[in-house]
Design a protein around this motif. Structure first.
Motif, PDB file in Angstrom:
ATOM      1  N   ILE A  41       0.836  -1.207   0.000  1.00 19.49           N
ATOM      2  CA  ILE A  41       0.000   0.000   0.000  1.00 19.49           C
ATOM      3  C   ILE A  41       0.868   1.254   0.000  1.00 19.49           C
ATOM      4  CG2 ILE A  41      -1.667   1.346   1.337  1.00 19.49           C
ATOM      5  CD1 ILE A  41      -2.829  -1.340   2.303  1.00 19.49           C
ATOM      6  N   ILE A  42       1.889   1.279   0.849  1.00 18.71           N
ATOM      7  CA  ILE A  42       2.762   2.450   0.939  1.00 18.71           C
ATOM      8  C   ILE A  42       3.523   2.655  -0.379  1.00 18.71           C
ATOM      9  CG2 ILE A  42       4.704   3.510   2.155  1.00 18.71           C
ATOM     10  CD1 ILE A  42       2.100   3.326   3.773  1.00 18.71           C
ATOM     11  N   LYS A  43       3.987   1.577  -0.995  1.00 22.88           N
ATOM     12  CA  LYS A  43       4.706   1.681  -2.266  1.00 22.88           C
ATOM     13  C   LYS A  43       3.821   2.301  -3.347  1.00 22.88           C
ATOM     14  CE  LYS A  43       8.738  -0.213  -1.327  1.00 22.88           C
ATOM     15  NZ  LYS A  43      10.000   0.552  -1.434  1.00 22.88           N
ATOM     16  N   LEU A  44       2.564   1.891  -3.377  1.00 27.10           N
ATOM     17  CA  LEU A  44       1.640   2.431  -4.379  1.00 27.10           C
ATOM     18  C   LEU A  44       1.352   3.915  -4.125  1.00 27.10           C
ATOM     19  CD1 LEU A  44      -0.828  -0.583  -4.679  1.00 27.10           C
ATOM     20  CD2 LEU A  44       0.846   0.175  -6.370  1.00 27.10           C
ATOM     21  N   LEU A  45       1.206   4.281  -2.852  1.00 20.75           N
ATOM     22  CA  LEU A  45       1.003   5.698  -2.520  1.00 20.75           C
ATOM     23  C   LEU A  45       2.223   6.529  -2.904  1.00 20.75           C
ATOM     24  CD1 LEU A  45      -0.703   5.423   1.010  1.00 20.75           C
ATOM     25  CD2 LEU A  45      -1.773   6.062  -1.166  1.00 20.75           C
ATOM     26  N   THR A  46       3.416   5.975  -2.679  1.00 24.17           N
ATOM     27  CA  THR A  46       4.656   6.654  -3.062  1.00 24.17           C
ATOM     28  C   THR A  46       4.723   6.847  -4.571  1.00 24.17           C
ATOM     29  OG1 THR A  46       5.816   5.690  -1.166  1.00 24.17           O
ATOM     30  CG2 THR A  46       7.172   6.543  -2.956  1.00 24.17           C
ATOM     31  N   LEU A  47       4.306   5.831  -5.306  1.00 28.64           N
ATOM     32  CA  LEU A  47       4.283   5.908  -6.770  1.00 28.64           C
ATOM     33  C   LEU A  47       3.419   7.068  -7.249  1.00 28.64           C
ATOM     34  CD1 LEU A  47       4.663   4.669  -9.667  1.00 28.64           C
ATOM     35  CD2 LEU A  47       2.662   3.257  -9.177  1.00 28.64           C
TER      36      LEU A  47
END
Length: 511
Positions: free
Chosen positions: A172-178
């Protein structure tokens, strides 16, 4: 004193352990491995989307500035962790069947971890204030990264084999960072924005997991004497962490100091390709270490060796395919993926890819045998030797070859670590048999690389060429590997047939 061998710690398994129980264990391992692989695939896909954009937006210099400041901050993080990632994982796995011991062990480890991490954060803040550089604002931003790692408790969930928690959170955090990168990073002046997004993502990721802690473990009053008794083994694992960082992180710091941030940017993106793909390999080690620690504590030597043998065969088949695949496509991949500025980096990628089989072989030995069975001295000696060789090669070659010198240093380091771990593990494990089993796949990998590279030379640099290269490479290596597995009746082939048969039976029942 020397760590005990498997035989010295062996006890008999309870007779209540049945084939159904063992099958359940393997099922859980498969699920955890699938979680980790799915996350590693996500880690691969996200940079494939962001890296071309970032490389073209902030350029090689911007990538180098981020990599350089991040590398420095990561050393503070390394000290803050103090070996907790590996030791905490092992300590939790060893006591997870006793709730009272689990609660006390977690509380003691958390106390000692936060205590030292807080001191490191204070030191980093002081460093940021006195840092004399045009990148001072970036150095301050990286404080978020250092603080985030202070409260990291992934070692708890890894020891409990609850990989779904960490995978879900990180995904989830990786996608938000993207999303944030594409929304807020627009040009070369936004290097600080990119750094802020990456650092804040780390801090948020480590904070979010705490909502799951109460459901797994109860915090009790730390026993200060017992807490500080963990200090010695923590330092035991901290020393190898420092040594590993010398050829994982110090390369970039030495490049920045002895060459230029542009060279750091070239090296960063070249290494990133290999590191992303290697994540699929290290996923197995991450999943297997707590299970192998638990088996070692119970003295189940026979099952441990069987798992190591299967893991080694599987990992070498996968790694040799990926390593030679990268070698074959690198000349086309780098300019297509990162832009013309990075076209010459294909040589760097080829060099670093050579380290992949060494890294994979050593990863299996380390996570499934040396660490679970307390052979810490072998682990320490191997990575310290690798670090020393890496520093020598870097200091010698970087002034003349720049990023290529750092790449050669990485290969030397990974190769030496693998050789040393294999040499000392031969007393307990059939190392030569592992090597002999890998030789056919080495040949298949070379054949694939030559064919794929030739396609690139004939078709020229384009996305279509890259697609054709990948398809041809998969077919060549896949067919040769499957024929060899079938002919040799390898354990992996038998497991694949059993899984396929099981899947077909379940499908028929549903129908």
């Amino acid at each position: 004193r020397a760590a005990p061998s498997l035989r010295e710690t062996q006890t008999h398994l309870p007779t209540s352990i049945t084939e159904k129980t063992i099958a359940t264990c393997y099922c859980n391992l498969r699920k955890n491995f699938i979680y980790q692989v799915a996350y590693q695939v996500l880690i691969i896909l996200i940079p494939m989307v962001t890296a071309p954009y970032i490389s073209r937006t902030i350029g090689a210099n911007g990538v180098g500035i981020y990599s350089y400041t991040y590398s420095i901050a990561s050393y503070f993080v390394l000290v803050a962790k103090l070996g907790i990632e590996v030791y905490g994982n092992r300590a939790i796995a060893a006591v997870r069947d006793d709730k009272e011991k689990l609660n006390q062990t977690f509380s003691d480890l958390l106390f000692i971890h936060v205590f030292f991490a807080f001191l490191v954060v204070l030191v980093y803040i002081g460093y940021a204030f006195v840092y004399p550089s045009e990148y001072t604002n970036i150095v301050f931003i990286q404080i978020l990264y250092v603080i985030g790692e202070m409260i990291e408790v992934d070692w708890l969930f890894f020891g409990l084999e609850k990989f779904r928690v960490t995978v879900t959170r990180n995904s989830i955090i990786k996608l938000l960072t993207l999303v944030a990168i594409f929304l807020f990073v627009k040009d070369s002046n936004d290097v600080w924005v990119y750094c802020a997004i990456m650092a804040a993502g780390t801090a948020l990721s480590q904070t979010a997991v705490w909502i799951f802690v109460p459901s797994c473990v109860k915090f009790v009053k730390p026993n200060f004497k017992d807490a500080f008794s963990h200090l010695k083994p923590l330092i035991t694992f901290f020393i190898p962490s420092i040594a590993v960082s010398l050829y994982k992180v110090m390369d970039k710091i030495m490049l920045g100091a002895m060459s230029s941030t542009v060279e750091v940017g070239f090296y960063e993106n070249s290494e990133k390709i290999v590191t992303m793909v290697l994540g699929l390999v290290t996923a197995l080690g991450t999943v297997m270490m707590p299970r192998m620690t638990n088996l070692a504590a119970k003295g189940n030597e026979e099952q441990s060796k069987k798992i190591i043998n299967t893991s080694m065969n599987f990992i070498m088949i996968l790694t040799l395919a990926m390593a030679f695949g990268i070698v074959g496509v690198s000349k086309v991949f780098m300019p297509v993926f990162f832009g013309d500025e990075f076209a010459s980096c294909y040589i760097l990628v080829m060099i670093i890819a050579i380290s992949m089989p060494f890294c994979a072989f050593a990863n299996v030995l380390r996570t499934q045998f040396l660490i679970p069975n307390n052979h810490d001295r072998i682990y320490q000696g191997s990575v310290i030797s690798g670090a020393v060789l890496n520093l020598i090669v870097n200091a010698t070659l970087i002034p003349f070859l720049g990023a290529q010198g750092a790449a050669i240093g990485t290969v030397v380091a990974e190769g030496s670590v693998c050789v040393i771990q294999g040499f000392f593990s031969r007393k307990w494990l059939p190392i030569w048999r592992y090597i002999r089993n890998a030789i056919p796949y080495l040949v298949y990998g070379i054949i694939m690389a030559i064919a794929v590279y030739g396609i690139g030379m004939l078709m020229g640099i384009s996305i279509m060429t890259l697609v054709v290269q990948v398809l041809v490479g998969v077919i060549i290596y896949g067919v040769l590997a499957l024929l060899h597995l079938c002919r040799s009746h390898d354990e992996i082939w038998n497991m694949a047939i059993q899984m396929l048969s099981s899947g077909m039976r379940k499908l028929k029942k549903k129908q």
